[in-house]
Design a protein around this motif. Structure first.
Motif, PDB file in Angstrom:
ATOM      1  N   SER A 166       0.826  -1.219   0.000  1.00 57.46           N
ATOM      2  CA  SER A 166       0.000   0.000   0.000  1.00 57.46           C
ATOM      3  C   SER A 166       0.853   1.258   0.000  1.00 57.46           C
ATOM      4  CB  SER A 166      -0.933  -0.001   1.218  1.00 57.46           C
ATOM      5  OG  SER A 166      -1.808  -1.097   1.193  1.00 57.46           O
ATOM      6  N   ASP A 167       1.974   1.211   0.738  1.00 62.68           N
ATOM      7  CA  ASP A 167       2.847   2.387   0.824  1.00 62.68           C
ATOM      8  C   ASP A 167       3.709   2.573  -0.423  1.00 62.68           C
ATOM      9  OD1 ASP A 167       1.828   2.827   3.327  1.00 62.68           O
ATOM     10  OD2 ASP A 167       3.548   1.972   4.404  1.00 62.68           O
ATOM     11  N   THR A 168       3.921   1.481  -1.184  1.00 70.67           N
ATOM     12  CA  THR A 168       4.834   1.548  -2.333  1.00 70.67           C
ATOM     13  C   THR A 168       4.139   1.958  -3.620  1.00 70.67           C
ATOM     14  OG1 THR A 168       6.192  -0.189  -1.295  1.00 70.67           O
ATOM     15  CG2 THR A 168       6.590   0.263  -3.627  1.00 70.67           C
ATOM     16  N   VAL A 169       2.904   1.487  -3.811  1.00 72.17           N
ATOM     17  CA  VAL A 169       2.201   1.815  -5.057  1.00 72.17           C
ATOM     18  C   VAL A 169       1.786   3.290  -5.047  1.00 72.17           C
ATOM     19  CG1 VAL A 169       1.355  -0.532  -5.372  1.00 72.17           C
ATOM     20  CG2 VAL A 169      -0.046   1.121  -4.115  1.00 72.17           C
ATOM     21  N   ARG A 170       1.395   3.779  -6.198  1.00 73.90           N
ATOM     22  CA  ARG A 170       0.992   5.175  -6.308  1.00 73.90           C
ATOM     23  C   ARG A 170      -0.314   5.432  -5.557  1.00 73.90           C
ATOM     24  NH1 ARG A 170       0.639   5.811 -12.652  1.00 73.90           N
ATOM     25  NH2 ARG A 170      -0.770   4.063 -12.187  1.00 73.90           N
ATOM     26  N   VAL A 171      -0.545   6.693  -5.230  1.00 69.47           N
ATOM     27  CA  VAL A 171      -1.735   7.067  -4.470  1.00 69.47           C
ATOM     28  C   VAL A 171      -3.004   6.720  -5.232  1.00 69.47           C
ATOM     29  CG1 VAL A 171      -2.991   8.992  -3.428  1.00 69.47           C
ATOM     30  CG2 VAL A 171      -0.489   8.935  -3.301  1.00 69.47           C
ATOM     31  N   GLU A 172      -2.977   6.880  -6.551  1.00 65.91           N
ATOM     32  CA  GLU A 172      -4.175   6.628  -7.354  1.00 65.91           C
ATOM     33  C   GLU A 172      -4.449   5.140  -7.571  1.00 65.91           C
ATOM     34  OE1 GLU A 172      -0.942   7.934 -10.348  1.00 65.91           O
ATOM     35  OE2 GLU A 172      -1.509   8.317  -8.264  1.00 65.91           O
ATOM     36  N   ASP A 173      -3.462   4.278  -7.257  1.00 60.65           N
ATOM     37  CA  ASP A 173      -3.669   2.832  -7.379  1.00 60.65           C
ATOM     38  C   ASP A 173      -4.259   2.289  -6.072  1.00 60.65           C
ATOM     39  OD1 ASP A 173      -2.545   2.956  -9.894  1.00 60.65           O
ATOM     40  OD2 ASP A 173      -0.515   2.581  -9.146  1.00 60.65           O
ATOM     41  N   LYS A 174      -5.161   1.351  -6.194  1.00 64.33           N
ATOM     42  CA  LYS A 174      -5.893   0.865  -5.025  1.00 64.33           C
ATOM     43  C   LYS A 174      -5.555  -0.591  -4.744  1.00 64.33           C
ATOM     44  CE  LYS A 174     -10.495   1.349  -2.988  1.00 64.33           C
ATOM     45  NZ  LYS A 174     -11.889   1.759  -3.244  1.00 64.33           N
ATOM     46  N   THR A 175      -5.226  -0.884  -3.473  1.00 61.21           N
ATOM     47  CA  THR A 175      -4.811  -2.227  -3.071  1.00 61.21           C
ATOM     48  C   THR A 175      -5.953  -2.948  -2.343  1.00 61.21           C
ATOM     49  OG1 THR A 175      -2.563  -1.370  -2.771  1.00 61.21           O
ATOM     50  CG2 THR A 175      -3.036  -3.538  -1.847  1.00 61.21           C
ATOM     51  N   TYR A 176      -6.089  -4.254  -2.621  1.00 63.88           N
ATOM     52  CA  TYR A 176      -7.160  -5.072  -2.044  1.00 63.88           C
ATOM     53  C   TYR A 176      -6.562  -6.346  -1.437  1.00 63.88           C
ATOM     54  CZ  TYR A 176     -10.024  -2.135  -5.077  1.00 63.88           C
ATOM     55  OH  TYR A 176     -10.614  -1.068  -5.701  1.00 63.88           O
ATOM     56  N   SER A 177      -7.150  -6.786  -0.357  1.00 62.75           N
ATOM     57  CA  SER A 177      -6.771  -8.058   0.264  1.00 62.75           C
ATOM     58  C   SER A 177      -7.807  -9.102  -0.149  1.00 62.75           C
ATOM     59  CB  SER A 177      -6.751  -7.908   1.793  1.00 62.75           C
ATOM     60  OG  SER A 177      -6.260  -9.069   2.406  1.00 62.75           O
TER      61      SER A 177
END
Length: 287
Positions: free
Chosen positions: A198-209
């Motif tokens: 979450s901290d590495t990807v860009r702000v506009e990219d969204k991470t899901y579990s």
């Protein structure tokens, strides 16, 4: 639904009252039993307790057979004494003919009412879990939310002529990690991995579990080349020496598999499940 539930409570309460009445009757009968008949009275009461216990464990068939045999054997025994030795059948003995069956029936009412409530609670729990959109361990949006957002992001990307890619990350050697780490430490690994991504990807990219094994998915507004760059950055960050420090007493090295694919309207249409499955199939090539 409310009326059905009220009937369930009614049968449960009725079963409990009847069971207590049966136990009280059995104890009272033993206390008033003449000394020559005391042994058989105690024995009958013990078998009633055993039948009730089997019913409590939901072994209904076995408890009915046991109580039926108890009544049959006791009745045959009393008839044998009466016919062979002309021994009078005491009135107190008739209690043991009806009490075993009544006790099992009362316990069945109580257990079956409780069982219906347990089933209803399980159904409600499943419905709540279906409505939850956040993974409780990682605090990231879950698989349900991923599919929901994929439909929205794909429509947005098509309208604005933007590329869209989906990246999937899974723990390598997940079963081995689970076997050597405590449950708490294993969950900390999953949480740390989610935090790093979450901290590495860009702000506009969204991470899901996407599951409880640490698997992650990322919706990225970039093409295949952009997602390859992002994967390289993530690999570098995850492989850092201090990335998973302070989790266990000994140093642990976490490795992951990654794959990404750019969305194609012609190839996937509106089938987001197929899109995700195709990305997961690409994981086999990441060795």
């Amino acid at each position: 639904m409310t009326k059905h539930k009220s009937y369930g409570y009614l049968f449960q309460d009725l079963g409990l009252v009847l069971l207590l009445a049966c136990l009280f009757t059995g104890a009272l009968t033993v206390s008033y039993t003449p000394k020559p008949l005391l042994f058989e009275a105690v024995l009958m009461l013990l078998f009633i307790f055993l039948a009730i216990l089997l019913t409590g464990f939901k072994l209904f068939g076995l408890s009915i057979v046991l109580s039926g045999l108890e009544v049959l054997i006791y009745t045959a025994y009393r008839l044998y004494l009466f016919l062979a030795y002309e021994t009078e059948i005491p009135l107190i003995s008739f209690v043991w003919i009806f009490l075993p069956i009544l006790s099992v029936a009362a316990m069945y009412l109580f257990v079956s009412g409780n069982r219906k409530l347990e089933l209803e609670n399980d159904i409600l729990r499943e419905q709540v879990e279906e409505l939850v959109m956040v993974n409780p361990l990682t605090k990231l949006y879950n698989l349900r939310s991923l599919y929901h957002d994929l439909y929205i992001q794909v429509s947005y990307a098509e309208r604005n002529k933007l590329p869209l890619s989906l990246m999937v990350i899974v723990l390598k050697y997940e079963s081995e990690l689970k076997s050597i780490l405590s449950r708490q430490n294993y969950e900390r690994v999953i949480q740390r991995l989610a935090q790093i991504v979450s901290d590495t990807v860009r702000v506009e990219d969204k991470t899901y579990s996407t599951d409880h094994k640490g698997s992650l998915a990322i919706i990225m507004t970039c093409d295949k080349e952009g997602s390859e760059i992002a994967m390289g950055r993530l690999r570098s960050r995850i492989s850092e020496r201090d990335a998973f420090s302070d989790i266990a007493d000994h140093a642990i090295k976490i490795e992951v598999k990654m794959a990404s694919m750019e969305y194609s309207k012609e190839e996937f249409g509106d089938d987001m499940m197929q899109f995700k499955q195709r990305v997961e199939n690409e994981l086999q090539y990441d060795v």
